[in-house]
Design an enzyme around this catalytic site. Structure first.
Site, short mmCIF file in Angstrom:
data_model
loop_
_atom_site.label_atom_id
_atom_site.label_comp_id
_atom_site.label_asym_id
_atom_site.label_seq_id
_atom_site.Cartn_x
_atom_site.Cartn_y
_atom_site.Cartn_z
N ARG A 165 -3.07 -13.95 -2.13
CA ARG A 165 -2.99 -14.15 -0.70
C ARG A 165 -3.65 -15.54 -0.38
O ARG A 165 -3.39 -16.17 0.53
CB ARG A 165 -3.88 -13.03 -0.14
CG ARG A 165 -3.10 -11.68 -0.30
CD ARG A 165 -3.53 -10.76 0.98
NE ARG A 165 -3.04 -9.43 0.38
CZ ARG A 165 -1.87 -8.82 0.41
NH1 ARG A 165 -0.95 -9.57 0.92
NH2 ARG A 165 -1.73 -7.63 0.09
N ARG A 174 -12.82 -14.15 -1.50
CA ARG A 174 -12.00 -14.73 -0.68
C ARG A 174 -12.68 -15.52 0.32
O ARG A 174 -12.22 -16.32 1.11
CB ARG A 174 -11.07 -13.76 -0.03
CG ARG A 174 -9.88 -13.17 -0.88
CD ARG A 174 -9.01 -12.45 -0.51
NE ARG A 174 -7.77 -12.04 -1.40
CZ ARG A 174 -6.87 -10.75 -1.17
NH1 ARG A 174 -7.23 -10.17 -0.15
NH2 ARG A 174 -6.12 -10.87 -2.23
N ASP A 180 -7.00 -8.04 4.63
CA ASP A 180 -6.24 -8.69 3.87
C ASP A 180 -5.51 -9.98 4.41
O ASP A 180 -5.39 -11.05 3.80
CB ASP A 180 -4.99 -8.04 3.17
CG ASP A 180 -5.68 -6.95 1.95
OD1 ASP A 180 -6.92 -7.09 1.53
OD2 ASP A 180 -4.71 -6.19 1.76
N ARG A 183 1.52 4.26 -3.04
CA ARG A 183 1.37 5.81 -2.62
C ARG A 183 2.48 6.64 -2.94
O ARG A 183 2.52 7.63 -3.22
CB ARG A 183 0.50 5.89 -1.05
CG ARG A 183 -0.61 5.30 -1.31
CD ARG A 183 -1.07 5.06 0.23
NE ARG A 183 -2.50 4.62 0.33
CZ ARG A 183 -3.21 3.55 0.13
NH1 ARG A 183 -2.51 2.62 -0.45
NH2 ARG A 183 -4.61 3.30 0.35
N SER A 222 0.91 -1.17 0.10
CA SER A 222 0.06 -0.03 -0.16
C SER A 222 0.79 1.38 0.22
O SER A 222 0.76 2.36 -0.71
CB SER A 222 -0.90 0.02 1.32
OG SER A 222 -1.73 -1.08 1.27
C1 S3P Z 1 -5.58 -1.22 0.06
C2 S3P Z 1 -6.72 -1.20 0.80
C3 S3P Z 1 -7.66 -2.41 0.72
C4 S3P Z 1 -6.84 -3.68 0.79
C5 S3P Z 1 -6.04 -3.74 -0.44
C6 S3P Z 1 -5.15 -2.54 -0.38
C7 S3P Z 1 -5.02 0.00 -0.10
O1 S3P Z 1 -8.87 -2.36 -0.16
O2 S3P Z 1 -7.69 -4.71 0.59
O3 S3P Z 1 -5.27 -4.90 -0.73
O4 S3P Z 1 -3.77 0.00 -0.38
O5 S3P Z 1 -5.75 1.16 0.15
P1 S3P Z 1 -10.21 -1.64 0.06
O6 S3P Z 1 -10.06 -0.32 0.30
O7 S3P Z 1 -11.05 -2.07 -0.95
O8 S3P Z 1 -10.76 -2.44 1.50
#
Ligand code: S3P
Length: 423
Positions: free
Chosen positions: A384, A342, A311, A25, A21
């Site tokens: 995953r 999932r 996750d 970003r 994540s």
């Molecule tokens: C993420 C947010 C989550 C997560 C994904 C990564 C992110 O998804 O499941 O693997 O980096 O913002 P959601 O925002 O759909 O819950």
């Protein structure tokens, strides 16, 4: 492929790969900020490389010097119209967050993904972005990718989120940074806050009051040096494996422990796991984790903790198959719209190995403990699910065969090599 086995539990030390994540970003903030952003410990896995490719296609200079990733940003205004359809690959984070950026650009664009991503819902981001004035269209009038974006300018909104999603929140935040006025987002539950944290890190202003986030448009962000900590979502597989395997004594180094991500630590500790956090690095919100084998008991998992471990739920479900009692996971309907469904994939594949998991509308009921046995399982093309099944295979006497193991490259290309070093 035939999955790895161990006779001794997990022993030794490992630095898990960088946070996915935060890696995504860091590219995006580098691209929309002014000046150079240097990213240390960037995750070179397929998902994050999709973000790199998208911003290169938007005219941003991004270089990999073998050590760091260097992004030369020049603000939102310097993004260029892409020549081709942008390709987000398998990455929901790339597509949804980039939509928030594209929505406020003056040029037209189109973004698509692979077969899995093209089945994932996008109305959740297109809806609020349209309210801001954005012009976004799914395939044949649907909410599914490819998404066409017609260039326009945006205005601020006040938006109460109907689902807890960091991707939706982040898409709106990227749009808000380009919009005229002050945008307010009210979260349903607190989700990962990396976007908010990075707005501050890149010199922007944002106010966060519990679940209410306020940010104004037209701010100038400035390039930074970013060090990406280890991904707790990758650490999760080792946390569960070491908790379940006798004789385990494992040291995971520099794992990100941002409190919006540490639900798995809370749940495993509640189940009786022996996990210690040492050596907190405040600047990067990271710590070392020490894990030893311990008997686990069932838990009830639902409500506000769900976005803090969304996750990790497949591997938490695996832990629950070995715990004493019935574990209930609820409020996790979002699991159905991840890289695969999932809830179904976890139950179906683990039940093939002898687990007793019932699926519900918003989660799973897991009756434990059940010994697991060998068999043939499938990742469903989901990284995953693939890694969770490898952890399950460590618990069986007989061989476990995994179809579509290559899905693991999405977030953790060195998974099997790293795991081998501990067994
Ligand atoms: C993420 C947010 C989550 C997560 C994904 C990564 C992110 O998804 O499941 O693997 O980096 O913002 P959601 O925002 O759909 O819950």
């Amino acid at each position: 492929m035939e999955l790895l086995k161990t006779k001794t539990g997990l022993k030794g030390a490992l630095t898990v790969p960088a946070d996915k994540s935060i890696s995504h970003r860091s590219i995006m903030f580098g691209a929309i900020s002014h000046g150079r952003t240097t990213i240390h410990n960037f995750l070179r896995a397929e998902d994050c490389l999709s973000s790199v490719a998208v911003f290169k296609a938007l005219g941003v200079k991004i270089e990999d010097d073998g050590e760091d990733i260097i992004v030369e940003g020049a603000g939102f205004n310097n993004l260029k119209a892409p020549k081709d359809i942008l390709d987000a690959g398998n990455s929901g984070t790339t597509m949804r967050l980039v939509l928030g950026i594209l929505a406020g650009q003056p040029f037209d664009s189109k973004i698509a993904g692979d077969a899995s991503l093209n089945r994932r819902p996008m109305e959740r981001v297109m809806g609020p972005l349209r309210t801001m004035g954005g012009n976004l269209q799914g395939k044949d009038g649907s909410e599914f990718p490819p998404i066409e974006v017609t260039g326009t300018s945006l205005s601020a909104i006040s938006y109460e989120m109907p689902i807890a999603s960091a991707q939706v929140k982040s898409a709106i935040l990227f749009a808000a940074l380009q919009a005229e006025g002050l945008t307010t987002i009210i979260e349903k539950e607190k989700s990962r806050n990396h976007t908010e944290e990075m707005i501050k890190q890149f010199g922007g202003e944002i106010s966060v009051d519990d679940k209410t986030i306020t940010v104004s448009g037209g701010q100038k962000l400035v390039g930074q040096e970013v060090t990406v900590p280890g991904d707790i979502s990758s650490a999760a597989f080792y946390l569960v494996a070491a908790s379940l395997l006798p004789e385990s004594d494992l040291h995971l180094k520099h794992v990100g422990v941002n409190p919006t991500r540490t639900g798995i630590l809370d749940v495993l500790q509640d189940m009786g796991a022996d996990i210690q956090q040492v050596g907190f690095d405040q600047q990067n919100q990271a710590a070392d984790l020490l894990i030893k084998n311990a008997p686990l008991k069932a838990s009830e998992i639902g409500g506000e903790i769900i976005p803090r471990l969304i996750d990790e739920l497949p591997v938490i479900a695996l832990a629950a198959t070995q715990a004493e009692g019935t574990t209930i996971i609820r409020d996790a309907q979002e699991l159905k719209v991840k890289e695969t469904n999932r809830i179904d994939a976890t139950a179906k594949e683990l039940n093939k190995l002898g687990a007793n998991i019932e699926t519900t509308d918003d989660g799973m009921i897991i009756h434990g403990p059940t010994p697991l046995h060998g068999g043939a399982v499938d990742s469903h093309g989901d990284h995953r699910i693939g890694m969770m099944l490898q952890v399950a295979a460590l618990l069986t006497e007989e061989a476990v065969e995994l179809s579509h193991p290559e899905a693991i490259n999405i977030s953790y290309p060195d998974f099997f090599t790293d795991l081998s070093s501990l067994i």
